[in-house]
Design a protein around this motif. Sequence first.
Motif, PDB file in Angstrom:
ATOM      1  N   ARG A   1      57.381 104.557 107.763  1.00 11.02           N
ATOM      2  CA  ARG A   1      58.555 104.192 106.968  1.00 11.02           C
ATOM      3  C   ARG A   1      58.492 102.759 106.448  1.00 11.02           C
ATOM      4  N   GLY A   2      57.953 101.833 107.234  1.00  8.74           N
ATOM      5  CA  GLY A   2      57.780 100.477 106.730  1.00  8.74           C
ATOM      6  C   GLY A   2      58.938  99.554 107.046  1.00  8.74           C
ATOM      7  N   THR A   3      59.238  98.660 106.103  1.00  3.66           N
ATOM      8  CA  THR A   3      60.222  97.595 106.312  1.00  3.66           C
ATOM      9  C   THR A   3      61.264  97.606 105.196  1.00  3.66           C
ATOM     10  N   GLN A   4      62.511  97.371 105.567  1.00  2.00           N
ATOM     11  CA  GLN A   4      63.598  97.271 104.594  1.00  2.00           C
ATOM     12  C   GLN A   4      64.181  95.865 104.659  1.00  2.00           C
ATOM     13  N   VAL A   5      64.274  95.193 103.505  1.00  2.00           N
ATOM     14  CA  VAL A   5      64.836  93.848 103.414  1.00  2.00           C
ATOM     15  C   VAL A   5      66.094  93.908 102.558  1.00  2.00           C
ATOM     16  N   VAL A   6      67.220  93.450 103.117  1.00  2.00           N
ATOM     17  CA  VAL A   6      68.504  93.523 102.426  1.00  2.00           C
ATOM     18  C   VAL A   6      69.079  92.109 102.302  1.00  2.00           C
ATOM     19  N   PRO A   7      69.267  91.596 101.075  1.00  2.00           N
ATOM     20  CA  PRO A   7      69.919  90.282 100.926  1.00  2.00           C
ATOM     21  C   PRO A   7      71.350  90.349 101.445  1.00  2.00           C
ATOM     22  N   TRP A   8      71.839  89.221 101.923  1.00  3.87           N
ATOM     23  CA  TRP A   8      73.181  89.216 102.510  1.00  3.87           C
ATOM     24  C   TRP A   8      74.277  89.471 101.482  1.00  3.87           C
ATOM     25  N   ASP A   9      73.990  89.208 100.206  1.00  2.00           N
ATOM     26  CA  ASP A   9      75.014  89.511  99.200  1.00  2.00           C
ATOM     27  C   ASP A   9      75.149  91.013  98.952  1.00  2.00           C
ATOM     28  N   LYS A  10      74.236  91.799  99.543  1.00  2.00           N
ATOM     29  CA  LYS A  10      74.333  93.256  99.473  1.00  2.00           C
ATOM     30  C   LYS A  10      74.977  93.838 100.726  1.00  2.00           C
ATOM     31  N   VAL A  11      75.348  92.972 101.663  1.00  2.00           N
ATOM     32  CA  VAL A  11      76.026  93.423 102.880  1.00  2.00           C
ATOM     33  C   VAL A  11      77.520  93.175 102.719  1.00  2.00           C
TER      34      VAL A  11
ATOM     35  N   ALA B   1      64.687 104.592 116.472  1.00  2.00           N
ATOM     36  CA  ALA B   1      63.876 103.599 115.762  1.00  2.00           C
ATOM     37  C   ALA B   1      63.696 103.977 114.299  1.00  2.00           C
ATOM     38  N   TYR B   2      63.519 105.274 114.008  1.00  2.00           N
ATOM     39  CA  TYR B   2      63.392 105.714 112.613  1.00  2.00           C
ATOM     40  C   TYR B   2      64.735 105.653 111.884  1.00  2.00           C
TER      41      TYR B   2
END
Length: 292
Positions: free
Chosen positions: A95-105, A74-75
Amino acid sequence: MYRLVSNQYSLFQLLLAPLALPAGIALLAFAAWVSASQPFGDEDTNMLVGIPCYVLSLVAILAGFTGCYFLYDAYRNGREVVFGDELTIYYPWPRGTQVVPWDKVKHIEVKLEQVAISKPVVWAPIPLGALVPGSEALLSITVRETQIENVHVYHIIHTAGHVITAIASGSELGYQLKWWFGHKTLSEIMQAFNGQITWKKNQPHLVTIHNFPFQPGMFALVHEWLSNRPGLEEIDLSGSNVRDADLQEFAGEQYRDLKKVTAHKTRVTPKYLAQLNAFLGQKSRPGVLNFG
């Protein structure tokens, strides 16, 4: 957009390690104290308290080690991964939350990884009377063998080259991901027409395309992507350059759930639009609408 949630760990799974391990160690220490402090020749206390505590401590410690794996994964890869308008990964505190835009994938690739799986191979009973005089109960020993098995794992790769998260794949997840990619592609196509989709129960419920300057024949691309979509009940084309002929296909069987078309400030005639919506409202007969 349609959301796909994967890699879920419940609160119970995440609390296994911090709760079960201390409990198991405490029970083990208590059982050892009971065994060491009982009077010589008094086996009743050990039978009623000590041995059950040994068994419970073993169960708790094993559960705690299993919880350690859950917590570690999970970590590392997130307790919950959400495929939506953006890739969102929720991690346990702190640790919190990570948000990644799809243009960074960069892409999602499937790798075949080897995972150690423990399987029982031998089970042997042991008479408890051999250890505790007067007891007729049985203990058992299970010999387990660790085998290496191949498992498909989805690796989500960042444009910088590193792995954002990894998700163990199953047949159901593979199907869900293909389904989600289809929905994501549909959303992107509609955005190209200044449109957006309102989702309901993971199906496109309302499609809105406002003020788009469709060229002759271009609306066929909309039909190509929207036809045969279960759950699509309403389409709003207000302000777009569409005509009666562009809407003809909406009366066909490929739009079986469609109930309403809105076309304010377009080149669609009011009479045609009223007849189309009347037909969609009643669905009294199959086939293509024909206004003779």
